[in-house]
Scaffold this motif. Structure first.
Motif, PDB file in Angstrom:
ATOM      1  N   SER C  18      96.129  70.055  24.148  1.00  0.00           N
ATOM      2  CA  SER C  18      94.898  70.640  23.419  1.00  0.00           C
ATOM      3  C   SER C  18      94.098  69.746  22.785  1.00  0.00           C
ATOM      4  O   SER C  18      92.854  69.970  22.640  1.00  0.00           O
ATOM      5  N   HIS C 206     103.340  78.080   9.285  1.00  0.00           N
ATOM      6  CA  HIS C 206     102.190  79.127   9.764  1.00  0.00           C
ATOM      7  C   HIS C 206     101.047  78.759   9.065  1.00  0.00           C
ATOM      8  O   HIS C 206     100.014  79.206   9.628  1.00  0.00           O
ATOM      9  N   PRO C 209      99.171  75.079   9.196  1.00  0.00           N
ATOM     10  CA  PRO C 209      98.634  74.959  10.503  1.00  0.00           C
ATOM     11  C   PRO C 209      97.220  75.741  10.722  1.00  0.00           C
ATOM     12  O   PRO C 209      96.543  75.272  11.382  1.00  0.00           O
ATOM     13  N   ASN C 210      97.242  76.836  10.119  1.00  0.00           N
ATOM     14  CA  ASN C 210      96.121  77.414  10.191  1.00  0.00           C
ATOM     15  C   ASN C 210      94.975  77.525   9.458  1.00  0.00           C
ATOM     16  O   ASN C 210      94.050  77.762   9.781  1.00  0.00           O
ATOM     17  N   PRO C 213      92.546  73.483  10.422  1.00  0.00           N
ATOM     18  CA  PRO C 213      91.280  72.995  10.964  1.00  0.00           C
ATOM     19  C   PRO C 213      90.303  73.328   9.905  1.00  0.00           C
ATOM     20  O   PRO C 213      89.311  72.258   9.894  1.00  0.00           O
ATOM     21  N   LEU C 292      87.431  73.862  16.437  1.00  0.00           N
ATOM     22  CA  LEU C 292      88.803  73.866  15.679  1.00  0.00           C
ATOM     23  C   LEU C 292      89.062  75.433  15.384  1.00  0.00           C
ATOM     24  O   LEU C 292      90.212  75.880  15.486  1.00  0.00           O
ATOM     25  N   PRO C 294      89.753  78.895  16.380  1.00  0.00           N
ATOM     26  CA  PRO C 294      90.234  79.524  17.699  1.00  0.00           C
ATOM     27  C   PRO C 294      89.542  80.608  17.952  1.00  0.00           C
ATOM     28  O   PRO C 294      89.288  80.900  19.310  1.00  0.00           O
ATOM     29  N   ARG C 297      86.485  79.677  19.865  1.00  0.00           N
ATOM     30  CA  ARG C 297      86.826  78.871  21.096  1.00  0.00           C
ATOM     31  C   ARG C 297      87.261  79.971  22.203  1.00  0.00           C
ATOM     32  O   ARG C 297      87.075  79.813  23.465  1.00  0.00           O
ATOM     33  N   GLU C 298      88.116  80.688  21.623  1.00  0.00           N
ATOM     34  CA  GLU C 298      88.730  81.800  22.727  1.00  0.00           C
ATOM     35  C   GLU C 298      87.959  82.469  23.914  1.00  0.00           C
ATOM     36  O   GLU C 298      88.151  82.358  25.039  1.00  0.00           O
ATOM     37  N   ARG C 299      86.951  82.944  23.095  1.00  0.00           N
ATOM     38  CA  ARG C 299      86.037  83.851  24.055  1.00  0.00           C
ATOM     39  C   ARG C 299      84.839  83.188  24.074  1.00  0.00           C
ATOM     40  O   ARG C 299      84.329  82.501  23.046  1.00  0.00           O
ATOM     41  N   ARG C 300      84.085  83.473  25.056  1.00  0.00           N
ATOM     42  CA  ARG C 300      82.701  82.755  25.221  1.00  0.00           C
ATOM     43  C   ARG C 300      81.550  83.589  24.521  1.00  0.00           C
ATOM     44  O   ARG C 300      81.606  84.834  24.743  1.00  0.00           O
TER      45      ARG C 300
END
Ligand SMILES: Nc1ncnc2c1ncn2[C@@H]1O[C@H](COP(=O)(O)OP(=O)(O)OP(=O)(O)O)[C@@H](O)[C@H]1O
Ligand SMILES: Nc1ncnc2c1ncn2[C@@H]1O[C@H](COP(=O)(O)OP(=O)(O)OP(=O)(O)O)[C@@H](O)[C@H]1O
Ligand SMILES: [Mg+2]
Ligand SMILES: [Mg+2]
Lengths: 353, 322, 300
Positions: C18, C206, C209-210, C213, C292, C294, C297-300
């Motif tokens: 990643s 949890h 880490p979230n 970013p 960073l 998500p 990043r996940e969907r365009r």
């Protein structure tokens, strides 16, 4: 049925305070008991408080009244007690997309419970953590498990996520599983496999299961007992065969009539206001939508006044068929004894809310 | 090229570090206005991938080939501006398990209002509020629930909020990915009635994805059954449900128990064998390893999707054989 | 006894993947890359200062040039009022400016993240107290507080970093707090609780880490602010008097009236450097945020 009660709820009430001070009583007095090796289905329509009840049993929600007992002893709220409780009782969450941390891989998600309970080195069969994770994943139907270890949740299909959640709960080898809609996003083939898995675990290890679902077919498939919930209360419960083939409560009857595949029944569509936990109706909580009251059969039996004004008691957590309905009590059918005493006003509890 | 939605030879492959995952492999589908197409299939068979590709919402790791036309214009090559217009007003999607994509710190009413405001920036607060209330009531929630935060709603209630959002701008094409799996039978009946009302009255075209064939049989004109990224059977809804041709479709319709049927008591029906790994598909028919009727010929060639009865096609060489 | 080693290896490999993926995404972001290149140049210059410019050039007594000479072959950027080469000052100044900026950022991010995380995670009175504290620091105007602190603590490099760090954390804290509040509502936090996780586990595995970013992206923006603050404080004469930084250069330039005498070479280079570095950090910060996050990043 003679096994001792493993998990028990007594008079649970859960309230939420919403905006503008309106208080929603999501669970309004529930008695429930589960023995090991027993599968109980909790069915009811959306918003009836099933998830809230399950979460309260898990200690994730604080009840306003009532208590949860494990092996007959009340479960405390201290961290140690809760952790010990959660080693023995596990939960599968309803929303598989949200219940997985987007930054944890499948492996980490399944291993989390194992690590938390420090039992990594104390497996009875001496397996490594990795072997246990792999075993949990494959028993949940994710095979070969290694191929999914490094995936992140967003790289899984909906059904795969659901099975990761199930694997995470089963990895801890709990004595009791509370499963909130465990198979609702699974297709037919895996659904059958997972239900069969639950039955196997029950037979081999004596796993007790409380399965929360709106799928009556699922209850028919695996449940020994079924409890029907409406607006925070259990309104009918008993052996599954009885409940699903000879339902006494008009609400249960309506639910059964709209199951898509059972076209033998004339669908009863419920009218009237949407049930709202901030305004629980007086009398029988189902009366504003009750088809039996609307079509006059309640009046014919002379209970219509009772339906509108007299509260019904909390159904006891016995294994027998019991029903909280004035009409059923008047007709003296199954559970009549339980509900006959119901016809009078409920003593104490509930009169004020 | 008429028709609301035309999908031709669509393939979608996810590129991952462990190799390519062909999630959709050469799918042709068509939906006209006022028509409901059901897509059924096993978990992981590529249904959601297919739906998100129609609005070009697939993740960036996906490679797409083939064509997707909505109202004649090709979605896959369309410019960004057009695509946005399409997503706002032309077509909308109810994502599977999307309840969790609601913003947890904003009221659901505000979130439903968002597409309305973007769509029509001149709308007054009053009209927006009343439309939000109307939408909520359409999906069976009291209008006052607009003030709730997502965590204050039950799973089914959140799912209905998502449906309300998708309907907000009165789209011509609705893609509903498992819209009712989180709902109880009563609300499911209600939501399905709502969706079919939209189709009938507004001539909306709809793609309804579900793994529950009985739901699709009730709702759809036609059903397509997918297995391992391919359509293996397609035909009129009632025929697919009651007289399926492909053995996989047969297993699907047999798997949901009838309440009261003693044979199903403590005997959940399943399908033997492992679900296919899209990266290592067997040669020939991908269902063959789990199929009780497979013969050697099945393992040699990929069976084409052929019309076996009028308007009813299946990809199985054993159809009609004893 | 190799339990978990295989798992750790797998997790490491996945993490490396990643990172690689993130780096690829970052490279695609043009302004972010431009910022990163400029920053690298400045950092290289600061690190290599002893090699490219003689430290003797900083000494007032050993200055070789004339007063405020305009740029020439010997002094590419001219000289200051003491006859020192402006280029030498600029190169050595970058060390102090960057160092103070980074040090202050570390302090500010540490305080901000801790306070934000705890006040968001714990409801009830501990959360409320921390939130009040944040708000209180937020409404105090920066300069007066910084001036008071700098006067009390004395004028040294570390103190100036502390002053900046202690005054600039509330913004970070608010940001982290709101993110924490939102993450606390997620179903996966509940799942972890149901698995038996306590507060420490939930925070470490949890929540943190979230929000990381966001902390990360915020760091680069804070560096920019810190460097600017260092410049301001030095310009006001509150910096370390024994060291040259871009801010102290600007202060000198104003004191000797470089504007009125038209000695632009004494003002423009340090000013430009500050602007460039601040801009670059901002660009990198924005690019990091889009890589960073998500959701983006996940969907365009
Ligand atoms: N945190 C909360 N604050 C306020 N109200 C809540 C909260 N959580 C749940 N409720 C309300 O309590 C009621 C019961 O919700 P619950 O999630 O238990 O329903 P459910 O039976 O699980 O429904 P579903 O089948 O849709 O998941 C709903 O009306 C819901 O709006
Ligand atoms: N972002 C991704 N990266 C890699 N593989 C993916 C990604 N998203 C989905 N897949 C894989 O693609 C296949 C198809 O997934 P898809 O979500 O389309 O299935 P589905 O038919 O919708 O299943 P379900 O009924 O379980 O929702 C699965 O094998 C899945 O693991
Ligand atoms: Mg629920
Ligand atoms: Mg899907």
């Amino acid at each position: 049925m003679s096994a001792p009660r493993l998990l028990e709820a007594r008079g649970l009430v859960v309230r939420f305070t919403g905006q503008g001070g309106a208080t929603a009583t999501a669970v309004d007095g529930v008695d429930l008991s589960l023995r090991s090796g027993e599968v109980v289905a909790l069915v009811g329509e959306s918003g009836s408080g099933k998830t809230t009840l399950a979460r309260t049993l898990m200690g994730l929600e604080r009840p306003a009244a009532g208590e949860v007992l494990l092996d007959g002893a009340p479960v405390g709220r201290r961290a140690r007690e809760l952790k010990e409780f959660r080693r023995r009782v596990q939960m599968v969450f309803q929303d598989p997309a949200g219940a997985l941390n987007p930054r944890h891989t499948v492996y980490e998600a399944v291993a989390e419970g194992l690590r938390l309970h420090g039992r990594t080195t104390r497996d009875p069969q001496g397996r490594t953590e990795e072997e246990r994770v792999a075993a949990a994943l494959s028993s949940a139907g994710l095979r070969p498990p290694e191929r999914l270890f490094l995936r992140y949740p967003h790289e899984l299909s909906g059904g795969q996520r659901q099975r990761v959640l199930i694997a995470g709960a089963l990895a801890l080898a709990p004595e009791l599983l509370i499963a909130d809609e465990p198979v609702s996003s699974l297709d037919a083939s895996i659904r059958g496999e997972l239900l069969a898995l639950l039955l196997t675990l029950r037979a081999e290890l004596g796993l007790g299961v409380l399965v929360v679902t709106h799928d009556l077919g699922l209850a028919w498939n695996i449940a020994d007992r079924t409890a029907v919930m409406y607006l925070g209360r259990i309104v009918e419960s008993g052996p599954t065969e009885e409940i699903l083939t000879r339902p006494q409560h008009p609400y249960t009857q309506a639910l059964l009539s709209v199951v898509p595949e059972s076209r033998r029944l004339e669908p009863v569509v419920l009218h009237g206001e949407v049930p709202d936990p901030t305004r629980i109706p007086a009398g029988c909580r189902f009366h504003p939508r009750c088809p039996a009251l609307a079509d006059g059969s309640a009046a014919a039996a002379g209970v219509d006044d009772g339906c509108r004004t007299a509260r019904l008691p909390v159904l006891p957590a016995t294994g027998e068929h019991v029903v909280a309905c004035h009409l059923a009590a008047a007709r003296g059918v199954a559970g009549g004894s339980a509900s006959a005493s119901a016809a009078g006003a409920e003593p104490g509890r509930g009169a004020s809310d | 090229m008429t028709g609301l939605l035309r999908i031709e030879d669509l393939s979608v492959t996810y590129r991952t570090e462990e190799g390519d995952v062909p999630a959709v492999r050469g799918v042709d589908l068509a939906v006209d206005a006022g028509e409901v197409l059901g897509i059924a299939g096993e978990s992981g068979s590529g249904k959601s991938t297919l739906a998100s590709t129609v609005l070009r919402l697939q993740p960036s790791s996906a490679r797409v080939s083939g064509s997707v036309r909505v109202d004649g214009s090709d979605v896959l090559t369309m410019r960004w501006g057009e695509l946005r217009a399409l997503r706002w007003a032309g077509a909308s999607i109810v994502f599977q398990g999307a309840q969790h994509s609601l913003n947890p710190v904003r009221r659901v009413g505000t979130q439903i209002a968002e597409p309305l405001r973007v769509h029509d920036p001149r709308a007054t607060d009053d009209t927006v509020t009343s439309r939000v209330g109307e939408l909520l009531e359409q999906v069976g929630l009291p209008a006052a629930r607009a003030a709730a935060y997502p965590h204050q709603l039950s799973g089914g209630q959140r799912q209905r909020v998502m449906i309300a959002m998708a309907l907000a701008c009165r789209p011509a094409l609705v893609l509903a990915d498992e819209p009712t799996t989180a709902l109880d039978v009563m609300v499911q009946a209600q939501v399905l009635a709502l969706l079919s009302g939209l189709v009938r009255e507004l001539g909306v075209g709809m793609v309804l994805i579900s793994h529950d064939l009985s739901v699709l049989a009730d709702m759809c004109d036609r059903i397509a059954v997918m297995y391992a990224g391919r359509v293996v059977e397609q035909g009129p809804a009632a025929e697919v449900f009651e007289a399926s041709l492909h053995p996989y479709a047969g297993a699907l319709s047999a798997a949901f128990p009838r309440v009261g049927d003693p044979a199903a008591r403590f005997a959940p029906a399943g399908l033997p064998g492992d679900p296919p790994d899209p990266r290592y598909l067997p040669s020939g028919c991908s269902f063959a390893p789990r199929c009780s009727r497979a013969v050697d010929a099945c393992r040699e060639q990929v069976p084409p999707l052929e019309e076996k009865r009028p308007g009813h096609a299946a990809a199985c060489i054993r159809v009609g054989e004893p | 006894m190799s339990a978990g080693t295989e798992a750790r290896r797998l997790a490491r490999r996945r993490r490396a993947q990643s990172w690689r993926h993130g780096w690829r995404e970052f490279r695609r972001n043009r302004s972010g890359m431009a910022g990163a290149v400029v920053l690298t140049l400045f950092v290289v210059m600061a690190l290599a200062a002893p090699l490219i410019a003689d430290a003797d050039g900083l000494s007032v007594t050993r200055a070789t040039g004339g007063v405020l000479e305009s740029p020439s072959g010997a002094y590419p950027l001219g000289t200051d009022d003491n006859g020192r080469s402006v280029l030498t000052l600029l190169i050595w100044g970058s060390r102090i400016s960057l160092l103070v900026g980074l040090l202050a950022t570390v302090i500010s991010i540490l305080i901000g993240t801790t306070v934000g995380l705890l006040s968001g995670y714990f409801g009830g009175w501990p959360g409320a107290v921390l939130f009040r504290l944040t708000e209180w620091f937020l409404v105090i105007p920066f300069l007066p507080l910084a001036i008071v602190l700098a006067t009390v603590l004395g004028r040294s490099l570390v103190n100036i970093a502390i002053v900046i760090g202690v005054t600039s954390w509330p913004g970070t804290a608010l940001l982290i707090r709101s993110q924490t509040l939102s993450i606390k509502q997620r179903a996966y936090v509940d799942r972890s609780r149901a698995l038996g996780g306590g507060h420490g586990h939930l925070l470490a595995r949890h929540v943190l880490p979230n929000v990381m970013p966001l902390v990360f992206a915020n760091t680069t923006l804070t560096v920019a602010v810190a460097i600017l603050s260092e410049t301001t404080l030095s310009f006001l004469g509150l910096g370390d008097p024994t060291r040259v930084s871009w801010g102290s250069m600007l202060q000198d330039a104003f004191q000797v009236g470089a504007i009125t005498t038209g000695s632009w070479w004494f003002i423009v280079p340090p000013g430009l450097c500050v602007v460039l570095v601040v801009l670059s950090f901002t660009l990198v910060g924005q690019a990091l945020e889009s890589v960073l996050n998500p959701r983006l990043r996940e969907r365009r």
